[in-house]
Design an enzyme around this catalytic site. Structure first.
Site, PDB file in Angstrom:
ATOM      1  N   TYR A 118      53.891   6.959 -29.202  1.00 40.38           N
ATOM      2  CA  TYR A 118      53.000   6.665 -28.016  1.00 40.38           C
ATOM      3  C   TYR A 118      52.192   7.686 -27.685  1.00 40.38           C
ATOM      4  CZ  TYR A 118      52.856   2.844 -24.524  1.00 40.38           C
ATOM      5  OH  TYR A 118      52.259   1.987 -23.595  1.00 40.38           O
ATOM      6  N   GLU A 125      43.493   6.775 -29.541  1.00 41.40           N
ATOM      7  CA  GLU A 125      42.620   5.897 -28.818  1.00 41.40           C
ATOM      8  C   GLU A 125      41.570   6.480 -27.934  1.00 41.40           C
ATOM      9  OE1 GLU A 125      45.290   3.411 -26.790  1.00 41.40           O
ATOM     10  OE2 GLU A 125      46.268   2.601 -28.517  1.00 41.40           O
TER      11      GLU A 125
END
Length: 192
Positions: A118, A125
């Site tokens: 994560y 991102e």
């Protein structure tokens, strides 16, 4: 992703896996729909936030900016996403097939893999959003300038700049929520 990178190289990553990721991401919106309809126990808001974050990077940025499609960061991101989804969906499948009796090892993997994946995914991102800025500004991608018939302006590049600033603030509560889910699942696993 792994197969494409090994056999074709990172330079052919998008050609080998990009369209599949885009189609799957569009289909992933069904998770939000299922949550909203009560067909799953997920929160519609959390489900939508995760879908929106991924979609923004994949469909809003990577799909339209070829210069970012075949980079090591994109390869890492797609590998992180696919690794997480493989274990998550395999867990869901076995949960249905075996009526809640998922093998302990898969449960451990499912509820522990997110710990490294994560944050790594979030950093990839953010990096892609940041490096997309010159292309978004130059090409005015997904932007609407005045004057127009809607009398409304939207600058996607500015939206992404704002998103970069708030992303960690939105991401952290979701990450901590996953730790709560993990804790609950690990307690049940120990009790069994």
């Amino acid at each position: 992703v792994f197969y494409t990178c090994l056999n074709r190289g990172v330079g052919k990553l998008w050609l080998g896996a990009g369209k599949i990721f885009c189609v799957n991401q569009l289909l992933a919106f069904l998770e939000t729909v299922h949550a909203a309809l009560g067909l799953s126990r997920s929160s519609p808001g959390t489900s939508f936030a995760q879908w929106f974050g991924k979609s923004n990077v994949l469909l809003g940025i990577l799909y339209f900016i070829p210069e970012l499609q075949n980079t090591a960061v994109t390869a890492t991101l797609l590998l992180v996403w696919s690794t997480g989804e493989i274990f998550r969906y395999y867990y869901y499948l076995l949960n249905i097939v075996f009526m809640g009796q998922v093998p302990k090892q898969l449960t451990l993997i499912r509820y522990n893999m997110f710990i490294p994946l994560y944050p790594l995914g979030m950093l990839c991102e953010l990096y892609l959003m940041y490096t997309s800025q010159p292309y978004l500004e130059e090409r005015k991608l997904h932007s609407l300038e005045l004057p127009n018939t809607l009398n409304f302006a939207f600058n996607y590049s500015s939206f992404i700049k704002y998103l970069i600033k708030v992303y960690p603030l939105v991401w952290l509560p979701m990450y901590l929520h996953m730790f709560k889910q993990r804790s609950s699942k690990m307690k049940k696993l120990k009790a069994a």
